[in-house]
Motif scaffolding. Structure first.
Motif: not given
Ligand code: IPM
Ligand code: MN
Length: 351
Positions: A42-43, A56-60, A89-96, A98-101
Motif C-alpha cells: 500500500l502507498t 507505511p513501514d510494512d510497505t518500506h 499522499p505525496e509525503q509518501g512518495l517523498l518518504k519512499m 528518501q528511505k530507499l536512498g
C-alpha cells in the motif's frame, strides 16, 4: 532469472496502469523463462485510508527486500484543496524516495516515429530527440527546512544542497554522458542562487576526472525555453530536484503525451521504476488512462537487470501498438480509441 518486485499501484489511475505493466512483464517472463514474484504493498491515499499514513513501514519493508519497485502514481484531489491536511499522499512518495536512498531520477525524453506529428511542436525540431534529464531526487527545496512565521503570515521553503549530494548525482551524470554522446549540461540558476553556485563549483571541479566529456552550464529559465525550441541540442542534463520536476513535465510535450514517458529512480538500495505522470484522478476507474509510460518503465527495469532483449521487445511492441493505432483516447485524436486494459492485453498478446 528470478525477480522479486514490489508492486505499488498507489492512487488514481495507478492501479489501472500498473495492471497493464504486470500483464506485459508476465508475458515477457513467460517468453524468456523468468520467474517474477509480485509483492503488492500500500502507498498514497490508499495507504492513508487503510493505516493512516502514505508510506507505511510494512510497505518500506516490502520495497527494501525487493529486487526492484514498480510504482504507479500518487495523489488524491481530496487533499489538494485542503491546505490544512496533516498527512498527504505525496509525503509518501517523498518518504519512499528518501528511505530507499533514491537520489537520482533518470527521465529520458525521446520521440516515437508514429507520434511525431501528435506533438504540438514542429517535426523538424523534435524528430530524433534523445535526451536524459537526471534529476536530483532527495535534496533541495523538497527536503529543506520549511515553515511559517509571523502568525502564519510568512512562509518559507529552503533549497539546501551539500557538496556530497551534488557530487554523487553529478558522478552519475558524467558516467551517463560517457556512455552516450559525451555531452553534459548542468542546469542551475547560479546568477541568483547560492545553492546553484555550489552546484556549478562542484561540477566544474569534477570536469578534470572526465576529460572527454564536454560540459556546459546553462540557467534554468533559458533551458526552459531552449528545451522545446532545440531539444536536439541536449543529451544528458543534470539538475536539482525542483528544476528537474518542472523541466521533465515540459520535456514530455516533445514525445506527444505525458502518458508515454517512463522513469527510473536509482541510488543506494532498491531501484524504483515509475511513469513521470501523476495520478490523473479525473480518469481514475474509467479504464481510459494511457498505460504506456508504466509499461516502458517496466522495460527500463528489465534493462537494468541486464535483460536487454526483454526491454527491446517491450519497446518494439509499444511502437507497434502506436503505429497500428491501438492507443488510448489521449492519442486517438477523435479516431478509434482503446481502453487501458485493451491496450495492455494487445501488448501482452503481441509479445
Ligand atoms: C513527480 C511528481 C512528484 C514530484 C509529486 C507527486 C510529489 O510530480 O514525480 O514528478 O514533485 O516529485
Ligand atoms: Mn513532477
Amino acid at each position: 532469472m528470478k525477480l522479486n518486485i514490489a508492486l505499488l499501484a498507489g492512487d488514481g489511475i495507478g492501479p489501472e496502469v500498473i495492471d497493464q505493466a504486470v500483464k506485459v512483464s508476465d508475458a515477457i517472463a513467460k517468453k524468456y523463462n523468468h520467474q517474477i514474484s509480485w509483492k503488492p504493498a500500500l502507498t498514497g491515499a490508499a495507504a492513508i485510508d487503510a493505516v493512516g499514513e502514505p508510506y507505511p513501514d510494512d510497505t518500506h519493508e516490502v520495497c527494501a527486500n525487493a529486487d526492484a519497485v514498480l510504482f504507479g502514481a500518487i495523489g488524491h484531489p481530496r487533499f489538494d484543496n485542503d491546505p490544512s491536511a496533516k498527512v498527504r499522499p505525496e509525503q509518501g512518495l517523498l518518504k519512499m524516495r528518501q528511505k530507499l536512498g533514491l537520489f537520482a531520477n533518470v527521465r529520458p525524453t525521446f520521440t516515437f516515429p508514429s507520434l511525431i506529428d501528435k506533438s504540438p511542436l514542429k517535426r523538424d525540431r523534435i524528430e530524433g530527440t534523445d535526451l536524459i534529464i537526471l534529476r536530483e531526487l532527495t535534496g533541495g527545496v523538497y527536503f529543506g527546512k520549511r515553515g511559517r512565521e509571523d502568525n502564519g503570515n510568512t512562509a518559507y521553503d529552503t533549497m539546501t544542497y551539500t557538496r556530497a549530494e551534488i557530487q554523487r548525482l553529478a558522478k552519475k551524470g558524467f558516467e551517463m554522458a560517457m556512455a552516450r554522446s559525451k555531452k553534459l549540461c548542468c542546469v542551475d540558476k547560479a546568477n541568483v542562487l547560492e545553492s546553484s553556485r555550489l552546484w556549478r563549483e562542484t561540477v566544474q571541479a569534477m570536469e578534470k576526472d572526465y576529460p572527454e566529456v564536454e560540459v556546459s552550464y546553462e540557467f534554468v529559465d533559458a533551458v526552459a525555453m531552449r528545451l522545446v525550441q532545440w531539444p536536439k541540442a541536449y543529451d544528458v542534463i543534470i539538475t536539482e530536484n525542483l528544476f528537474g520536476d518542472i523541466l521533465t513535465d515540459e520535456a514530455s510535450v516533445i514525445s506527444g503525451s505525458m502518458g508515454l514517458m517512463p522513469s527510473a529512480s536509482v541510488g543506494e538500495k532498491t531501484k524504483l521504476y515509475e511513469p513521470i505522470h501523476g495520478s490523473y484522478p479525473q480518469a481514475a476507474g474509467k479504464d481510459i488512462a494511457n498505460p504506456l509510460a508504466t509499461v516502458l518503465s517496466a522495460a527500463m527495469l528489465f534493462e537494468d537487470f541486464g535483460l536487454q532483449q526483454e526491454a527491446d521487445d517491450i519497446r518494439r511492441v509499444v511502437n507497434k501498438s502506436l503505429a497500428e493505432g491501438v492507443v488510448t483516447e489521449d492519442l486517438s485524436e477523435g479516431g478509434k480509441s482503446y481502453k487501458t486494459s485493451e491496450v495492455g492485453n494487445w501488448l501482452a498478446e503481441n509479445l
